[in-house]
Motif scaffolding. Sequence first.
Motif, PDB file in Angstrom:
ATOM      1  N   LEU A   1       4.080   8.454   7.474  1.00 55.08           N
ATOM      2  CA  LEU A   1       4.832   9.699   7.673  1.00 55.08           C
ATOM      3  C   LEU A   1       6.333   9.428   7.628  1.00 55.08           C
ATOM      4  O   LEU A   1       7.099  10.190   7.024  1.00 55.08           O
ATOM      5  CB  LEU A   1       4.453  10.326   9.013  1.00 55.08           C
ATOM      6  N   LEU A   2       6.739   8.344   8.257  1.00 56.44           N
ATOM      7  CA  LEU A   2       8.156   7.987   8.251  1.00 56.44           C
ATOM      8  C   LEU A   2       8.633   7.673   6.838  1.00 56.44           C
ATOM      9  O   LEU A   2       9.731   8.086   6.429  1.00 56.44           O
ATOM     10  CB  LEU A   2       8.368   6.778   9.166  1.00 56.44           C
ATOM     11  N   ALA A   3       7.812   6.956   6.071  1.00 55.62           N
ATOM     12  CA  ALA A   3       8.187   6.636   4.692  1.00 55.62           C
ATOM     13  C   ALA A   3       8.324   7.906   3.857  1.00 55.62           C
ATOM     14  O   ALA A   3       9.257   8.029   3.040  1.00 55.62           O
ATOM     15  CB  ALA A   3       7.139   5.700   4.077  1.00 55.62           C
ATOM     16  N   LEU A   4       7.425   8.855   4.034  1.00 58.93           N
ATOM     17  CA  LEU A   4       7.525  10.121   3.302  1.00 58.93           C
ATOM     18  C   LEU A   4       8.816  10.848   3.626  1.00 58.93           C
ATOM     19  O   LEU A   4       9.494  11.387   2.735  1.00 58.93           O
ATOM     20  CB  LEU A   4       6.327  11.011   3.650  1.00 58.93           C
TER      21      LEU A   4
ATOM     22  N   GLY B   1      13.108   1.258   0.116  1.00 60.44           N
ATOM     23  CA  GLY B   1      13.649   1.287   1.477  1.00 60.44           C
ATOM     24  C   GLY B   1      12.763   2.077   2.417  1.00 60.44           C
ATOM     25  O   GLY B   1      12.518   1.668   3.567  1.00 60.44           O
ATOM     26  N   ALA B   2      12.266   3.212   1.950  1.00 62.51           N
ATOM     27  CA  ALA B   2      11.364   4.018   2.767  1.00 62.51           C
ATOM     28  C   ALA B   2      10.076   3.261   3.041  1.00 62.51           C
ATOM     29  O   ALA B   2       9.551   3.261   4.172  1.00 62.51           O
ATOM     30  CB  ALA B   2      11.071   5.335   2.061  1.00 62.51           C
ATOM     31  N   ALA B   3       9.536   2.603   2.013  1.00 64.74           N
ATOM     32  CA  ALA B   3       8.300   1.841   2.185  1.00 64.74           C
ATOM     33  C   ALA B   3       8.496   0.681   3.155  1.00 64.74           C
ATOM     34  O   ALA B   3       7.621   0.387   3.983  1.00 64.74           O
ATOM     35  CB  ALA B   3       7.815   1.328   0.838  1.00 64.74           C
TER      36      ALA B   3
ATOM     37  N   LEU C   1       0.826  -1.204   0.000  1.00 67.35           N
ATOM     38  CA  LEU C   1       0.000   0.000   0.000  1.00 67.35           C
ATOM     39  C   LEU C   1       0.862   1.257   0.000  1.00 67.35           C
ATOM     40  O   LEU C   1       0.565   2.223  -0.712  1.00 67.35           O
ATOM     41  CB  LEU C   1      -0.919  -0.007   1.226  1.00 67.35           C
ATOM     42  N   ILE C   2       1.929   1.249   0.793  1.00 67.74           N
ATOM     43  CA  ILE C   2       2.791   2.435   0.855  1.00 67.74           C
ATOM     44  C   ILE C   2       3.484   2.667  -0.483  1.00 67.74           C
ATOM     45  O   ILE C   2       3.574   3.804  -0.960  1.00 67.74           O
ATOM     46  CB  ILE C   2       3.816   2.282   2.006  1.00 67.74           C
TER      47      ILE C   2
ATOM     48  N   ALA D   1       7.317  -1.802   8.254  1.00 65.28           N
ATOM     49  CA  ALA D   1       7.816  -2.484   9.445  1.00 65.28           C
ATOM     50  C   ALA D   1       7.265  -1.836  10.710  1.00 65.28           C
ATOM     51  O   ALA D   1       6.891  -2.525  11.663  1.00 65.28           O
ATOM     52  CB  ALA D   1       9.345  -2.466   9.448  1.00 65.28           C
ATOM     53  N   LEU D   2       7.196  -0.499  10.707  1.00 66.16           N
ATOM     54  CA  LEU D   2       6.614   0.180  11.860  1.00 66.16           C
ATOM     55  C   LEU D   2       5.128  -0.126  11.966  1.00 66.16           C
ATOM     56  O   LEU D   2       4.601  -0.357  13.065  1.00 66.16           O
ATOM     57  CB  LEU D   2       6.849   1.688  11.757  1.00 66.16           C
TER      58      LEU D   2
END
Length: 838
Positions: free
Chosen positions: A635-638, A381-383, A371-372, A388-389
């Motif tokens: 938010l972390l992925a962004l 890597g961001a996704a 989804l991300i 994971a979070l």
Amino acid sequence: MSDDAAVPAAGPSAAEPPGAPVALSVVIPAYNEERRLGPTLDAVAAYLDENEARFGAWEVVVADDGSTDGTGALVTARHDRRIRLVAADRNRGKGHALRLGVLATRGRRVLVTDADLATPIEELDRLDEAIGEGEAAAIGSRAVPGASIGSHQHRVRELLGRAGNLLIRRVAVPGIRDTQCGFKLFDGDSARSAFAASRLNGWGIDVEVLQHFHRAGRPVAEVPVRWSHRSGSKVGPLDYGRVLAELARLKARSARPADLLAGAAFLLMAVALYSGRFFDPAHRYLPDSMQDQNQWEWFFAVAADSVAHLHNPLFTDLQGFPDGVNLMANTVMLGLSAPFAPVTLAFGPAVALSLCMTLGLAATAATWYWLIVRRVVRHRGAAFTGAALAAFAPPMVSHANAHPNFVILFVIPLIIDRVLRLGEGVRVRRDGIVLGLLTAYQVFLGEEPLLLASLGLVLFAAAYALVRRDVAKAAWRPLLRGLLIGAAVCLPLVAYPLYWQFAGAQSYGSVLHGDNAGNSPLALLAFAERSLFAGDAQRAGALSLNPTEQNAFYGWPLLLLALGIVVRLWEHALVKALAVTVAGAAVLSLGQKIRLPLTDRVYPGPWALLARLPLFESVIEGRVAMICAPALGMLLALALARLAKSRSPGTSYTGLLAVALALLPLVPAPLKAVDRVPVPEFIAAGMWKPYVHDGETLVPVPVPDPGAAEALHWQTVAHLGFKLPGGYFNGPWGPDRIGIYGASPRNTSDLLRDVRYTGVVPAIDGDRRAQARQDFAYWHAGVLVLAPQPNDGALRTAVTRLVGRPGKWTGGVWVWDLHERSLPARTEQTLAAPTTLP
């Protein structure tokens, strides 16, 4: 020789140089078509000659797929240089022939048609009009309004073909109804690009090429045409299955290594989390689950038994006898426990539950990752970090001890994506149907997670609509229509199970948790017990209901980082909506009354507005904080995706350091696991069987309840051979049918429970013994069984006095056979004296 090797054709056309481009190229794949190809070439050439003013200069390329008859000679013998032959060295499949033929073309447009002309060449006019309107491709279709079918195939063949085509459409090419009609017109350069990129040699190349156009954003029109079945067709009903197999292999080969690596990493993370139980689930227990592991293994065992014996999967009297248990009202996860029945029957419920929770957690992380990548950031890597979070945040790890329904959430991201698709308004009916099916399945996985996900979506949608009113204005109509379609699909599938849940046997109104089940504000800032580097069991225990309900505990570093991300990226509407979702869920999770830390001040919380609403009244409000996990992950992925684009080493280093410092305290330690209490030989060896007659129960001492449910494990080890009074489940109590944990209490079960906890045996007189006889009769008790446990001496004394005779030690337990006669009255009076047995 490579797959695309071709043998140049003999004759004038073979030696002809490529020459200048032409307006139209017609590609005809052929394999042993000597009988049908001649009339087809005559019809095509005559039509194009007659309409040269419309279509311009043309060529026909016959792609011979290694024919063994005179197909190739028939082409080379013609005296029209506009008709050329390319030939494969051997038969490889229609896909290979089409690739050869299209790559040999020179036309500004390319028409692909079959050698039997099942669609007449005159239909080219319709496709040409569609291309002229700006489409990159126009495909002849037998399935859209305006199409006509002159002669049909055999009925069975037609039905099989339709079923196969339906699967192909759903799996591979969304929105295209007829992928396999062999009459397609392409923009020439786009066609050569798509066929050059193709890899399939079989019938699946049609779908592969359309997928290529779809991914490249090139519009494809589906045009109604005339079609008639021709005898001698080489497409069999089973070829649709082969197409699906080809596409599956292609998809596996084309998967990004990063995506495969992410999936493998999620699986390893899940195995590591459950490592204490995963490798020997039958003999290991998660103590922080309290009695929940016993309960869930029993759920899986009962579901498998229902499947194996075709019993009602919504009810059983194996527990809570004689009243029974409403399974639909107890989150037995029939969506997984029923499909896992073969595993449960073959290897036992402990293995099935362990495998299901481990794979389910990994699958949940994988779908959040999907989804991300699809909706938030493309950077893998961001996704991965965000997913994971979302899946391994402290609240999820807490529930991983005991609650599969809050761990196995892989359908939730799929539901969210489908809702977002509805807002786009492209394929509302199809997306609404899929949403309905997904929602129905989630009902059988867990209704409370579905309710929380819906609440999170409402928070997100409201915030996004405020900042992007233009999007909201365009989206609300298709969204509403799609939701109505989804409801129309979902409700018939779940109507009866939900009726049974709320009105069937042993249904109840709601489970009340009091007004103190919300989170403390400090819990949002603190670290969970199982945090590897920062966990504090005493602190976490003081801020949560129990180890399975540590629903917040994101830690102040992560929340501080999230605040920084929101401030830095505030201009983005998505960031604003995610921020409101996190903040709204966090505040709601504080419950009906919010106590300010370090003070005695209590204020009403917004959850009070929802607490008395149907469905919400049974929710543990602290769980609402779980909504924050995927929102924080996004938010972390962004932020990580933005850092990946930064050209400043200092900015990248500082940002990555901040992320590491925020996440390291949250890395979970493996869940605690201990050796399981052995099942007494009396149970494991089947020694109980002579004591329990048909229609009778085995009564553990004390009667099992949510605080002591080891007897459920006995029952699963005995393959559900006996029934139990009491137990660990949700059921009704009192005239108002309020939901409680466990069976409705009776005098004898209360007495034995009190003795278990206190070790004090009360005075037992004739009234208590008479009440015990009534309770034993109500339970249809055949035997009482007392296993070694704390305060077992006091329990043995109490049971001896209630029954009127001492028990017998056999198979590692004390046994009172209730089929035997009671002792004389004077002996009963002697036993009533307050003496202590060894």
